[in-house]
Design an enzyme around this catalytic site. Structure first.
Site, PDB file in Angstrom:
ATOM      1  N   GLU A   1      16.350  29.233 -52.169  1.00 45.57           N
ATOM      2  CA  GLU A   1      16.467  28.994 -50.723  1.00 45.57           C
ATOM      3  C   GLU A   1      16.477  27.481 -50.495  1.00 45.57           C
ATOM      4  OE1 GLU A   1      14.173  30.941 -47.752  1.00 45.57           O
ATOM      5  OE2 GLU A   1      14.616  32.960 -48.475  1.00 45.57           O
TER       6      GLU A   1
ATOM      7  N   ASP B   1      11.815  37.136 -46.037  1.00 40.78           N
ATOM      8  CA  ASP B   1      10.771  36.115 -46.232  1.00 40.78           C
ATOM      9  C   ASP B   1       9.408  36.605 -45.740  1.00 40.78           C
ATOM     10  OD1 ASP B   1      12.762  34.541 -47.124  1.00 40.78           O
ATOM     11  OD2 ASP B   1      12.901  33.282 -45.337  1.00 40.78           O
TER      12      ASP B   1
ATOM     13  N   HIS C   1       9.946  43.320 -34.355  1.00 43.15           N
ATOM     14  CA  HIS C   1      10.131  41.911 -34.703  1.00 43.15           C
ATOM     15  C   HIS C   1      11.515  41.400 -34.342  1.00 43.15           C
ATOM     16  CE1 HIS C   1       6.334  42.149 -37.056  1.00 43.15           C
ATOM     17  NE2 HIS C   1       6.227  40.969 -36.504  1.00 43.15           N
TER      18      HIS C   1
HETATM   19  P1  FAD Z   1      12.527  46.240 -34.991  1.00 44.98           P
HETATM   20  O1  FAD Z   1      12.611  44.900 -34.415  1.00 44.98           O
HETATM   21  O2  FAD Z   1      11.505  47.142 -34.455  1.00 44.98           O
HETATM   22  O3  FAD Z   1      13.953  46.959 -34.906  1.00 44.98           O
HETATM   23  C1  FAD Z   1      15.162  46.277 -35.181  1.00 44.98           C
HETATM   24  C2  FAD Z   1      16.361  47.143 -34.789  1.00 44.98           C
HETATM   25  O4  FAD Z   1      16.472  48.226 -35.683  1.00 44.98           O
HETATM   26  C3  FAD Z   1      16.262  47.752 -33.399  1.00 44.98           C
HETATM   27  O5  FAD Z   1      17.544  47.880 -32.856  1.00 44.98           O
HETATM   28  C4  FAD Z   1      15.671  49.116 -33.659  1.00 44.98           C
HETATM   29  O6  FAD Z   1      16.000  50.048 -32.666  1.00 44.98           O
HETATM   30  C5  FAD Z   1      16.289  49.454 -35.008  1.00 44.98           C
HETATM   31  N1  FAD Z   1      15.415  50.271 -35.838  1.00 44.98           N
HETATM   32  C6  FAD Z   1      14.110  50.067 -36.126  1.00 44.98           C
HETATM   33  N2  FAD Z   1      13.675  51.016 -36.951  1.00 44.98           N
HETATM   34  C7  FAD Z   1      14.714  51.829 -37.195  1.00 44.98           C
HETATM   35  C8  FAD Z   1      14.899  52.999 -37.969  1.00 44.98           C
HETATM   36  N3  FAD Z   1      13.917  53.537 -38.678  1.00 44.98           N
HETATM   37  N4  FAD Z   1      16.115  53.567 -37.984  1.00 44.98           N
HETATM   38  C9  FAD Z   1      17.141  53.038 -37.281  1.00 44.98           C
HETATM   39  N5  FAD Z   1      17.026  51.956 -36.520  1.00 44.98           N
HETATM   40  C10 FAD Z   1      15.825  51.350 -36.487  1.00 44.98           C
HETATM   41  N6  FAD Z   1      15.243  39.110 -41.562  1.00 44.98           N
HETATM   42  C11 FAD Z   1      15.860  38.879 -42.733  1.00 44.98           C
HETATM   43  O7  FAD Z   1      16.881  39.463 -43.018  1.00 44.98           O
HETATM   44  N7  FAD Z   1      15.347  37.976 -43.618  1.00 44.98           N
HETATM   45  C12 FAD Z   1      14.185  37.314 -43.391  1.00 44.98           C
HETATM   46  O8  FAD Z   1      13.755  36.544 -44.223  1.00 44.98           O
HETATM   47  C13 FAD Z   1      13.499  37.563 -42.174  1.00 44.98           C
HETATM   48  N8  FAD Z   1      12.339  36.951 -41.905  1.00 44.98           N
HETATM   49  C14 FAD Z   1      11.686  37.223 -40.736  1.00 44.98           C
HETATM   50  C15 FAD Z   1      10.471  36.595 -40.474  1.00 44.98           C
HETATM   51  C16 FAD Z   1       9.784  36.878 -39.307  1.00 44.98           C
HETATM   52  C17 FAD Z   1       8.464  36.201 -39.049  1.00 44.98           C
HETATM   53  C18 FAD Z   1      10.332  37.759 -38.359  1.00 44.98           C
HETATM   54  C19 FAD Z   1       9.629  38.046 -37.077  1.00 44.98           C
HETATM   55  C20 FAD Z   1      11.556  38.378 -38.591  1.00 44.98           C
HETATM   56  C21 FAD Z   1      12.244  38.111 -39.787  1.00 44.98           C
HETATM   57  N9  FAD Z   1      13.461  38.716 -40.080  1.00 44.98           N
HETATM   58  C22 FAD Z   1      14.084  38.471 -41.270  1.00 44.98           C
HETATM   59  C23 FAD Z   1      14.154  39.533 -39.069  1.00 44.98           C
HETATM   60  C24 FAD Z   1      13.902  41.006 -39.266  1.00 44.98           C
HETATM   61  O9  FAD Z   1      14.737  41.497 -40.277  1.00 44.98           O
HETATM   62  C25 FAD Z   1      14.227  41.685 -37.968  1.00 44.98           C
HETATM   63  O10 FAD Z   1      13.288  41.254 -37.034  1.00 44.98           O
HETATM   64  C26 FAD Z   1      14.269  43.181 -38.010  1.00 44.98           C
HETATM   65  O11 FAD Z   1      14.506  43.589 -36.709  1.00 44.98           O
HETATM   66  C27 FAD Z   1      13.067  43.884 -38.602  1.00 44.98           C
HETATM   67  O12 FAD Z   1      11.960  43.970 -37.747  1.00 44.98           O
HETATM   68  P2  FAD Z   1      11.250  45.361 -37.413  1.00 44.98           P
HETATM   69  O13 FAD Z   1      11.075  46.166 -38.653  1.00 44.98           O
HETATM   70  O14 FAD Z   1      10.093  45.029 -36.613  1.00 44.98           O
HETATM   71  O15 FAD Z   1      12.383  46.106 -36.575  1.00 44.98           O
END
Ligand code: FAD
Length: 575
Positions: free
Chosen positions: A297, A186, A125
């Site tokens: 918020e 969120d 994400h």
């Molecule tokens: P990824 O996008 O897969 O990874 C994010 C980063 O972390 C990459 O660099 C990856 O290599 C690294 N990573 C992933 N897993 C691990 C692991 N286990 N160990 C070490 N590194 C790792 N963020 C907020 O803070 N507040 C919000 O309210 C919020 N709302 C959101 C709403 C939506 C619809 C979306 C799409 C995103 C939102 N986000 C929010 C952002 C979210 O926190 C980031 O997208 C974050 O990257 C988490 O997504 P993911 O778990 O898919 O991680």
């Protein structure tokens, strides 16, 4: 046979053997290239050449509980931002922490002879390729199912989860015990490892800090392949490095998250302001009080006369006659969104408390809307929007999002310029805005925030409509973001990006400020070859022809590896 032809012969024989082995394995288990279930961490003794097919074979020869795949790399070549397409060479589907450790050790063993990097992928994400590893290895963290979600009740309840677990599953499971994590994002279909690598900020963060504040312990596989358990007291340097560390220091394989008693219901309230000062004063007042709402918020409404009508499906006006008389006249409005948790038997005292808090605020009286919904429905609210957007084909579109942390002292100047002059409508997505109290946030993590106790999260969350022109067009939205950033820089507002993304070394250094040295030293300590999370574009793996002996020497003498910075990384290819 001369030496060269002898080597060639051996290599060819090796390839033939591996080829036969691969066919045998693949014919037994479709889609898998390794099915061994030995727990020991192993790495091949001999280094393959830097030839991609040799590297591939060397990955296949790893002894794993999970498996490696090559044919489905396009599935992890993009992220939610949907702007870059950078396929990896392989995907690791780990079954255990040992699989991840084996992979890391193997890549360390290859040293700088290979350009393999590793990105842990939560649910992808990210917005600008942060979870991608071009021609490297993507570790699909959701395959790591152990530990199961395990809940511990008691005075300080907590839950142990895998780093690839998504927050909605944790919520569902903890609710069975009447418990819940305290701090959220969120959207709950994000992984623990992904949000803890950033911060995890939502409307509870003013009270409990971000999600990185609410972690007791982590299990990490470092960039050297070591498996380390850490907490505030044990291996604390690694613990704080990883929290908010943008995936740079290690892979989070397990997290212990603090819990609190969960409420059954929430009272969800929205009120409107046309005056930004009154709006932000009330938000700041609410987050400074001891007895206050559980979630605070807010969002900005620019040129959206339709919005109040849309709310009627889920929110009831306090006074429908008054509400129907309210006309926004195209003005920019600010919506304060607050929530009070309660259990059904506490409904009347909750009503009194919220009534009292609301009476202290200065919103437009006819614009009080409220609703009562189950706690889980409130927390999972964005998923409902996701389902609607998916149905219309509007979820998997480019998302040129911009998240900023803005010091309290700059917020008025920011709002005046950005919401009145730079943006003319927010038809293409929400703009969130709310303050948090830094005094409640833990220091020493890797997260970078403005240097004031109160700062605001401002999130521009537009969706670009493919093949459109005008204000929904990707280029237009990116230019708009740039105008916002240019204004912040010109007016010296001391803004920090959240979920940061930069192109040059200068920008990263300026983002980290005085903390850059610490960040770089921590990188050197935990991921000296710069293998991890290349998509953040902070460090680049050093690739030279360093032999394993040279590598061992450089490790023994502690002579530092060279870092390259984002400025010399190839630019991601736009989709
Ligand atoms: P990824 O996008 O897969 O990874 C994010 C980063 O972390 C990459 O660099 C990856 O290599 C690294 N990573 C992933 N897993 C691990 C692991 N286990 N160990 C070490 N590194 C790792 N963020 C907020 O803070 N507040 C919000 O309210 C919020 N709302 C959101 C709403 C939506 C619809 C979306 C799409 C995103 C939102 N986000 C929010 C952002 C979210 O926190 C980031 O997208 C974050 O990257 C988490 O997504 P993911 O778990 O898919 O991680």
């Amino acid at each position: 046979m001369g030496l060269t032809s002898s080597l060639r012969f051996h290599r060819q024989n090796n390839k033939t053997f591996l080829g036969i082995f691969m066919i045998l394995v693949l014919s037994c288990i479709p889609g898998r290239t390794n099915l061994c279930s030995n727990h020991s961490v192993s790495t091949p003794k001999e280094l393959p050449s830097s030839n991609p097919s040799d590297i591939r074979s060397s990955l296949v020869s790893l002894d794993l509980e999970g498996y490696i795949s090559f044919d489905d790399v396009h599935n992890v070549a993009k992220d939610f931002g949907n702007r870059y397409q950078l396929p990896p060479l392989a995907i690791l589907h780990p079954r255990s922490v040992f699989d991840i450790s084996s992979m890391m050790k193997h890549i360390v063993h290859l040293g700088s002879t290979s350009n393999l990097t590793v990105a842990a992928r939560g649910h992808g994400h990210s917005l600008q390729g942060q979870a991608l590893a071009h021609q490297g290895v993507v570790i699909k963290m959701e395959s790591l199912r152990s530990p199961d979600i395990r809940i511990y009740k008691g005075k300080q309840p907590y839950v142990d989860v895998s780093g690839g677990e998504i927050w909605i599953n944790i919520l569902r499971e903890t609710l069975k015990y009447g418990l819940s994590p305290k701090s959220w994002t969120d959207y709950l279909h994000l992984t623990v490892g992904g949000t803890l690598s950033n911060a995890g900020i939502s409307g509870q963060a003013f009270k409990h800090g971000p999600q990185i504040n609410n972690v007791y312990q982590l299990e990490i596989v470092t960039g050297k392949g070591e498996v380390v358990t850490c907490s505030e007291k044990r291996n604390s340097e690694l613990f704080f490095s990883v929290l908010g560390g943008l995936g740079q220091f290690g892979i989070i394989t397990r997290a212990r998250i603090s819990l609190e008693p969960a409420p059954h219901m929430v009272k969800w309230i929205r009120v409107l302001y046309s005056d930004f000062s009154a709006f932000s004063r009330d938000q700041e007042y609410l987050i400074s009080k001891e007895k206050t709402f559980d979630y605070v918020e807010g969002f900005v409404i620019i040129n959206r006369t339709d919005l109040l009508n849309n709310w009627r499906s889920s929110f009831s006006p306090n006074d429908s006659t008054q509400a129907s008389r309210f006309k926004s006249d195209g003005k920019t409005l600010y919506c304060l969104e607050v929530v009070k948790y309660f259990n059904p038997e506490e409904a009347s005292s909750m009503d009194q408390e919220t009534g009292k808090l609301l009476s202290e605020l200065n919103y437009i009286p006819s614009t009080l809307f409220s609703s009562e919904v189950p706690y889980i429905e409130f927390l999972d609210r964005v998923h409902i929007a996701e389902r609607k957007l998916r149905a219309k084909g509007l979820w998997e579109v480019p998302h040129p999002w911009l998240n900023l942390l803005i010091p309290k002292s700059s917020i008025y100047q920011f709002a005046t310029e950005v919401f009145n002059n730079i943006l003319t409508s927010n038809n293409n997505g929400p703009i969130l805005i709310y303050p948090v109290n830094q005094s409640k946030w833990k220091k020493h993590t890797s997260l970078i925030t403005p240097n004031e106790d109160i700062f605001y999260l401002v999130a521009f969350l537009p969706s670009a409509v493919p093949n459109s022109s005008g204000k929904n067009d990707l280029e237009y939205l990116l230019k708009q973001n740039q105008r916002v950033m240019n204004f912040c820089a010109a007016a010296n507002l001391n803004v920090k990006q959240y979920l940061p993304h930069y192109e040059t070394q200068k920008e990263w250094k300026s983002h980290f400020g005085k903390r850059w040295e610490t960040f770089a030293q921590r990188k050197q300590a935990y991921d000296p070859l710069a293998i991890l999370a290349p998509g953040q574009r902070i460090f680049q793996k050093t690739t030279g022809k360093l032999s394993p002996i040279q590598l061992a020497k450089s490790k023994a003498t502690g002579s530092p590896q060279r870092y390259h910075y984002a400025s010399i990384l190839p630019k991601p290819r736009t989709v």
